[in-house]
Scaffold this motif. Structure first.
Motif, PDB file in Angstrom:
ATOM      1  N   ILE A  12       0.809  -1.217   0.000  1.00 45.87           N
ATOM      2  CA  ILE A  12       0.000   0.000   0.000  1.00 45.87           C
ATOM      3  C   ILE A  12       0.845   1.271   0.000  1.00 45.87           C
ATOM      4  O   ILE A  12       0.317   2.346  -0.294  1.00 45.87           O
ATOM      5  CB  ILE A  12      -1.013   0.046   1.179  1.00 45.87           C
ATOM      6  CG1 ILE A  12      -0.304  -0.027   2.516  1.00 45.87           C
ATOM      7  CG2 ILE A  12      -2.080  -1.026   1.009  1.00 45.87           C
ATOM      8  CD1 ILE A  12      -1.194   0.292   3.707  1.00 45.87           C
ATOM      9  N   CYS A  13       2.143   1.173   0.281  1.00 45.56           N
ATOM     10  CA  CYS A  13       2.972   2.387   0.329  1.00 45.56           C
ATOM     11  C   CYS A  13       4.069   2.376  -0.739  1.00 45.56           C
ATOM     12  O   CYS A  13       3.941   3.012  -1.775  1.00 45.56           O
ATOM     13  CB  CYS A  13       3.615   2.557   1.706  1.00 45.56           C
ATOM     14  SG  CYS A  13       2.454   2.835   3.063  1.00 45.56           S
ATOM     15  N   ARG A  14       5.144   1.651  -0.482  1.00 45.10           N
ATOM     16  CA  ARG A  14       6.328   1.709  -1.338  1.00 45.10           C
ATOM     17  C   ARG A  14       6.140   1.055  -2.699  1.00 45.10           C
ATOM     18  O   ARG A  14       6.453   1.660  -3.734  1.00 45.10           O
ATOM     19  CB  ARG A  14       7.528   1.068  -0.626  1.00 45.10           C
ATOM     20  CG  ARG A  14       7.924   1.804   0.640  1.00 45.10           C
ATOM     21  CD  ARG A  14       8.948   1.034   1.432  1.00 45.10           C
ATOM     22  NE  ARG A  14       8.329  -0.164   2.022  1.00 45.10           N
ATOM     23  CZ  ARG A  14       9.007  -1.094   2.685  1.00 45.10           C
ATOM     24  NH1 ARG A  14      10.311  -0.988   2.836  1.00 45.10           N
ATOM     25  NH2 ARG A  14       8.380  -2.139   3.192  1.00 45.10           N
ATOM     26  N   SER A  15       5.676  -0.188  -2.722  1.00 43.79           N
ATOM     27  CA  SER A  15       5.607  -0.880  -4.018  1.00 43.79           C
ATOM     28  C   SER A  15       4.569  -0.269  -4.963  1.00 43.79           C
ATOM     29  O   SER A  15       4.851  -0.134  -6.159  1.00 43.79           O
ATOM     30  CB  SER A  15       5.420  -2.387  -3.844  1.00 43.79           C
ATOM     31  OG  SER A  15       4.281  -2.709  -3.102  1.00 43.79           O
ATOM     32  N   GLU A  53      -3.025   6.554   1.889  1.00 41.96           N
ATOM     33  CA  GLU A  53      -3.335   7.967   1.670  1.00 41.96           C
ATOM     34  C   GLU A  53      -2.073   8.787   1.403  1.00 41.96           C
ATOM     35  O   GLU A  53      -2.064   9.669   0.544  1.00 41.96           O
ATOM     36  CB  GLU A  53      -4.081   8.532   2.889  1.00 41.96           C
ATOM     37  CG  GLU A  53      -4.424   9.993   2.767  1.00 41.96           C
ATOM     38  CD  GLU A  53      -5.108  10.547   4.010  1.00 41.96           C
ATOM     39  OE1 GLU A  53      -5.495  11.723   3.961  1.00 41.96           O
ATOM     40  OE2 GLU A  53      -5.240   9.819   5.016  1.00 41.96           O
ATOM     41  N   GLY A  54      -0.994   8.517   2.134  1.00 42.60           N
ATOM     42  CA  GLY A  54       0.256   9.252   1.927  1.00 42.60           C
ATOM     43  C   GLY A  54       0.835   9.020   0.541  1.00 42.60           C
ATOM     44  O   GLY A  54       1.344   9.943  -0.096  1.00 42.60           O
ATOM     45  N   THR A  55       0.745   7.797   0.059  1.00 47.69           N
ATOM     46  CA  THR A  55       1.202   7.486  -1.297  1.00 47.69           C
ATOM     47  C   THR A  55       0.314   8.182  -2.321  1.00 47.69           C
ATOM     48  O   THR A  55       0.813   8.797  -3.278  1.00 47.69           O
ATOM     49  CB  THR A  55       1.201   5.957  -1.522  1.00 47.69           C
ATOM     50  OG1 THR A  55       2.186   5.361  -0.667  1.00 47.69           O
ATOM     51  CG2 THR A  55       1.494   5.600  -2.963  1.00 47.69           C
ATOM     52  N   MET A  88      11.630  -3.976  -1.797  1.00 45.53           N
ATOM     53  CA  MET A  88      11.901  -2.679  -1.193  1.00 45.53           C
ATOM     54  C   MET A  88      12.832  -2.726   0.016  1.00 45.53           C
ATOM     55  O   MET A  88      13.441  -1.723   0.342  1.00 45.53           O
ATOM     56  CB  MET A  88      10.580  -1.998  -0.806  1.00 45.53           C
ATOM     57  CG  MET A  88       9.770  -1.604  -2.007  1.00 45.53           C
ATOM     58  SD  MET A  88      10.670  -0.418  -3.025  1.00 45.53           S
ATOM     59  CE  MET A  88       9.683  -0.436  -4.481  1.00 45.53           C
ATOM     60  N   ASP A  89      12.934  -3.871   0.666  1.00 47.48           N
ATOM     61  CA  ASP A  89      13.877  -3.950   1.783  1.00 47.48           C
ATOM     62  C   ASP A  89      14.378  -5.375   1.971  1.00 47.48           C
ATOM     63  O   ASP A  89      13.932  -6.302   1.292  1.00 47.48           O
ATOM     64  CB  ASP A  89      13.288  -3.359   3.075  1.00 47.48           C
ATOM     65  CG  ASP A  89      12.120  -4.125   3.655  1.00 47.48           C
ATOM     66  OD1 ASP A  89      12.071  -5.366   3.521  1.00 47.48           O
ATOM     67  OD2 ASP A  89      11.250  -3.489   4.273  1.00 47.48           O
ATOM     68  N   ASP A 127      10.127   2.310   5.214  1.00 47.13           N
ATOM     69  CA  ASP A 127       8.683   2.129   5.075  1.00 47.13           C
ATOM     70  C   ASP A 127       7.951   3.343   5.641  1.00 47.13           C
ATOM     71  O   ASP A 127       7.904   3.540   6.852  1.00 47.13           O
ATOM     72  CB  ASP A 127       8.253   0.856   5.811  1.00 47.13           C
ATOM     73  CG  ASP A 127       6.824   0.455   5.489  1.00 47.13           C
ATOM     74  OD1 ASP A 127       6.048   1.305   5.000  1.00 47.13           O
ATOM     75  OD2 ASP A 127       6.482  -0.718   5.735  1.00 47.13           O
ATOM     76  N   PRO A 128       7.334   4.159   4.769  1.00 46.02           N
ATOM     77  CA  PRO A 128       6.657   5.359   5.253  1.00 46.02           C
ATOM     78  C   PRO A 128       5.391   5.069   6.052  1.00 46.02           C
ATOM     79  O   PRO A 128       4.856   5.964   6.698  1.00 46.02           O
ATOM     80  CB  PRO A 128       6.349   6.144   3.965  1.00 46.02           C
ATOM     81  CG  PRO A 128       6.238   5.093   2.918  1.00 46.02           C
ATOM     82  CD  PRO A 128       7.226   4.022   3.317  1.00 46.02           C
ATOM     83  N   TYR A 129       4.925   3.822   5.999  1.00 42.22           N
ATOM     84  CA  TYR A 129       3.790   3.443   6.844  1.00 42.22           C
ATOM     85  C   TYR A 129       4.162   3.666   8.304  1.00 42.22           C
ATOM     86  O   TYR A 129       3.323   4.046   9.109  1.00 42.22           O
ATOM     87  CB  TYR A 129       3.438   1.975   6.597  1.00 42.22           C
ATOM     88  CG  TYR A 129       2.189   1.507   7.312  1.00 42.22           C
ATOM     89  CD1 TYR A 129       0.938   1.710   6.762  1.00 42.22           C
ATOM     90  CD2 TYR A 129       2.271   0.847   8.535  1.00 42.22           C
ATOM     91  CE1 TYR A 129      -0.218   1.278   7.405  1.00 42.22           C
ATOM     92  CE2 TYR A 129       1.123   0.401   9.192  1.00 42.22           C
ATOM     93  CZ  TYR A 129      -0.119   0.622   8.621  1.00 42.22           C
ATOM     94  OH  TYR A 129      -1.251   0.188   9.266  1.00 42.22           O
TER      95      TYR A 129
END
Length: 165
Positions: A12-15, A53-55, A88-89, A127-129
């Motif tokens: 839901i964020c990085r990928s 939402e941030g993405t 991503m990590d 991870d911005p989550y």
């Protein structure tokens, strides 16, 4: 056709951010018809949800579409379906390699995103989550996707040369 799968924890964020950014960059290079891009998560708790939402906010701010994107979990078939599986990590890569098992032996198709940016000297896309820093992640992803586009262009060029032979 070349295919790319980005993998993070919940998809839901990085990928999905990387999926949307790469699609945009490929479109700008007129390569959209030659490259398939998708994303998935190692976990199953966000399946069917749209990007965080941030993405969405950072993609909206940069006029990058995420239309129709929904979280899904990485599956065994993905190993055969994708040329590049970009994690991503470190934990995502470990989980993906564990899922794919011996299929990964000798293959370079599974790798960490930050290997595209060795000058950064960091192994993982944060991870911005958890960090909340979507701007930092967007900047890293934009830079890394540019490098990936160059790699894809080289591969397409090699395929064209082979087809001529």
């Amino acid at each position: 056709m070349i295919s790319v799968l980005f993998v993070c924890l919940g998809n839901i964020c990085r990928s999905p951010m990387a999926e949307a950014v790469l699609r945009q960059q490929l479109q700008e290079q007129e390569l959209s018809e030659q490259v398939k891009v998708d994303s998935a998560g190692t976990g199953d708790w966000h399946i069917g949800k749209q990007p965080h939402e941030g993405t969405r906010k950072i993609l909206d701010r940069n006029n990058i579409s995420y239309e129709g994107m929904r979280a899904r979990q990485v599956k065994l078939d993905d190993f055969q379906s994708f040329d590049y599986i970009v994690c991503m990590d470190t934990n995502n890569e470990k989980d993906v390699r564990q899922l794919f098992g011996s299929r990964c032996d000798g293959h370079t198709k599974v790798f960490k995103f930050m290997s595209l940016l060795p000058e950064r000297k960091t192994a993982d896309v944060p991870d911005p989550y958890y960090t909340g820093n979507f701007d930092e992640v967007y900047e890293m992803i934009t830079a890394g996707c540019k490098k990936l586009v160059e790699r894809i262009k080289e591969q397409l060029h090699e395929r064209e040369k082979e087809a001529i032979r």
